[in-house]
Design a protein around this motif. Structure first.
Motif, PDB file in Angstrom:
ATOM      1  N   ASP A  78     -12.882   8.194  44.819  1.00 45.04           N
ATOM      2  CA  ASP A  78     -13.890   8.682  43.928  1.00 45.04           C
ATOM      3  C   ASP A  78     -14.131   7.831  42.864  1.00 45.04           C
ATOM      4  O   ASP A  78     -13.310   7.810  41.945  1.00 45.04           O
ATOM      5  CB  ASP A  78     -13.215   9.976  43.512  1.00 45.04           C
ATOM      6  N   ALA A  86     -15.609  14.737  44.472  1.00 41.42           N
ATOM      7  CA  ALA A  86     -13.931  14.881  44.510  1.00 41.42           C
ATOM      8  C   ALA A  86     -13.671  15.980  45.062  1.00 41.42           C
ATOM      9  O   ALA A  86     -12.852  16.272  46.036  1.00 41.42           O
ATOM     10  CB  ALA A  86     -13.686  14.232  42.793  1.00 41.42           C
ATOM     11  N   ALA A  87     -14.308  17.288  44.269  1.00 40.08           N
ATOM     12  CA  ALA A  87     -13.876  18.547  45.127  1.00 40.08           C
ATOM     13  C   ALA A  87     -14.135  18.743  46.901  1.00 40.08           C
ATOM     14  O   ALA A  87     -13.116  19.355  47.198  1.00 40.08           O
ATOM     15  CB  ALA A  87     -14.248  19.472  44.447  1.00 40.08           C
ATOM     16  N   SER A  90     -10.954  16.736  48.473  1.00 40.74           N
ATOM     17  CA  SER A  90      -9.612  17.660  48.327  1.00 40.74           C
ATOM     18  C   SER A  90     -10.415  18.843  49.276  1.00 40.74           C
ATOM     19  O   SER A  90      -8.653  18.894  49.936  1.00 40.74           O
ATOM     20  CB  SER A  90      -9.884  18.291  47.102  1.00 40.74           C
ATOM     21  N   ALA A  93      -9.102  17.847  52.666  1.00 36.88           N
ATOM     22  CA  ALA A  93      -7.663  16.393  52.706  1.00 36.88           C
ATOM     23  C   ALA A  93      -7.139  18.245  52.660  1.00 36.88           C
ATOM     24  O   ALA A  93      -6.188  17.834  53.617  1.00 36.88           O
ATOM     25  CB  ALA A  93      -7.620  15.994  51.596  1.00 36.88           C
ATOM     26  N   LEU A  94      -6.874  18.989  52.430  1.00 36.82           N
ATOM     27  CA  LEU A  94      -6.206  20.705  52.702  1.00 36.82           C
ATOM     28  C   LEU A  94      -6.194  20.586  54.206  1.00 36.82           C
ATOM     29  O   LEU A  94      -4.730  21.147  54.449  1.00 36.82           O
ATOM     30  CB  LEU A  94      -7.007  21.465  52.383  1.00 36.82           C
ATOM     31  N   ARG A 100      -7.368  10.835  52.488  1.00 35.42           N
ATOM     32  CA  ARG A 100      -6.774  11.389  50.885  1.00 35.42           C
ATOM     33  C   ARG A 100      -7.696  10.786  50.220  1.00 35.42           C
ATOM     34  O   ARG A 100      -8.870   9.876  50.354  1.00 35.42           O
ATOM     35  CB  ARG A 100      -5.737   9.983  51.056  1.00 35.42           C
ATOM     36  N   LEU A 101      -8.002  11.487  49.209  1.00 31.89           N
ATOM     37  CA  LEU A 101      -8.934  11.527  47.872  1.00 31.89           C
ATOM     38  C   LEU A 101      -8.099  10.518  46.967  1.00 31.89           C
ATOM     39  O   LEU A 101      -6.558  10.412  46.334  1.00 31.89           O
ATOM     40  CB  LEU A 101      -9.277  12.653  46.868  1.00 31.89           C
TER      41      LEU A 101
END
Length: 381
Positions: A78, A86-87, A90, A93-94, A100-101
């Protein structure tokens, strides 16, 4: 204009049209889609620099995560996005441990944005191979495995490919097809593979695989930190250090819609033109080759329709136009680009040259290239 001069122009036009026709005929047989192969390839790090890419980053990440035939991790850098990039990453990625961010640090003095983001991503990556893809590139499931397999088979430190180019507007159709046309029509692929000369190095920055060891040995993106055109600079850097580089067909490996209109196309192709064609030595040569081979035939045929031409001049003009359009048609159809762009070819060449000349003249006026909110001097170094 005297008929003898028109005859000379028709002869030159046919000769200039035949050059890319011959090269394209050879290159289209040499540039193949790489097939994955069995065996342990090691981890491949798919690295995606992203700056304000909320509109399509989710689709890009999901496509990368769908890779098969090789172990992967996906890192999204990012680069100080002001939107939801980014949100979105993210959130994805959960539920996906392979994603990975990676926040990119502030841009240091003397760096261009993409090179800085790529260098930071490479430092965070764990893979034996680093696959850099732009945030608008949708990888096909076999892409990573195919590129790694070709790198292993060919002994190449770098392997690149042009994704299938998706075009929606007239502005895109007048500009984007020149990427494949110039690579396939003017790069001697057989010579590139037989020689280690840096000048023959070529790549597409949209999709570029580099072995970690080769990348580290040449200093990676840090070695080209001031430049914008990694597709030109990286392969030449690797070749100068003794590492082989190669191109493969990419239309079955990924899709990419670079831009969404003429203004974006103009700005995008302008930003790194001075590191390619738009130099005082190269651009006049390119103007002669492209103008004679792909614009002059159309002008001569138009003149013949309006005012008439002598038999020999008319025949040569028609032959030159047929060769030019046939070359463009072959490249267009093999690379799976829209067939509707073929008759636009003479106009596309005019637009491409206009972009290059505008950049060269702007450089002399000490202008700057602006991209994604950042301004870069057009001197390149």
């Amino acid at each position: 204009m005297a008929d003898p001069l028109l005859l000379v122009l028709a002869i030159l036009a046919l000769a200039a049209a035949l050059l890319p026709a011959v090269l394209a005929a050879m290159n289209l047989t040499l540039l193949r889609t790489p097939e994955p192969e069995a065996g342990e390839a090691g981890l491949v790090s798919i690295l995606i620099p992203a700056r304000n890419e909320a509109g399509h980053i989710a689709e890009t990440v999901r496509a990368a995560l769908a890779s098969v035939g090789v172990a992967i991790e996906v890192l999204v850098g990012d680069d100080h996005s002001t939107d939801a990039t980014a949100a979105i990453v993210s959130g994805l990625a959960l539920a996906e441990p392979r994603l990975r961010l990676v926040p990119v640090p502030p841009l240091p003095e003397g760096w261009t944005g993409k090179n800085h983001a790529c260098a930071h991503l490479a430092g965070e990556a764990r893979g034996a191979h680093l696959l850099f893809v732009d945030a608008d590139v949708r990888l096909k499931p076999i892409a990573a495995a195919g590129l790694v397999a070709h790198a292993r088979r060919s002994g190449s430190g770098l392997v690149s490919a042009v994704p299938r180019q998706v075009m929606g507007t007239l502005g895109e159709k007048l500009t984007v097809p020149m990427i494949n046309f110039l690579l396939v029509g003017y790069l001697p692929v057989a010579m590139m593979r037989a020689s280690m000369r840096p000048a023959l190095g070529a790549a597409c920055g949209q999709m570029l695989l580099i072995g970690r060891d080769a990348y580290a040995a040449v200093g990676g993106h840090g070695a080209i930190r001031r430049f914008l055109h990694d597709g030109v600079k990286l392969p030449r850097l690797l070749r100068a250090a003794g590492h082989r580089t190669d191109l493969v067909a990419g239309h079955a490996l990924a899709d990419c819609r670079m831009y969404t209109g003429f203004s974006q196309c103009w700005a995008g192709f302008s930003k790194n033109a001075h590191e390619g064609m738009a130099t005082p030595v190269a651009l006049p040569v390119w103007t002669a080759l492209l103008g004679l081979g792909h614009v002059m035939p159309a002008l001569l045929v138009l003149a013949g329709l309006l005012v008439g031409l002598s038999g020999a001049t008319w025949f040569l003009a028609l032959a030159a136009l047929a060769v030019s359009l046939a070359t463009r048609a072959a490249i267009t159809l093999v690379t799976d680009e829209p067939a509707a762009t073929i008759p636009l070819h003479p106009a596309a060449v005019v637009v491409a040259l206009a972009i290059q000349w505008n950049v060269l003249l702007r450089r002399k006026r000490a202008g700057a290239a602006v991209w994604k909110g950042r301004s870069y001097p057009t001197g390149g170094a």
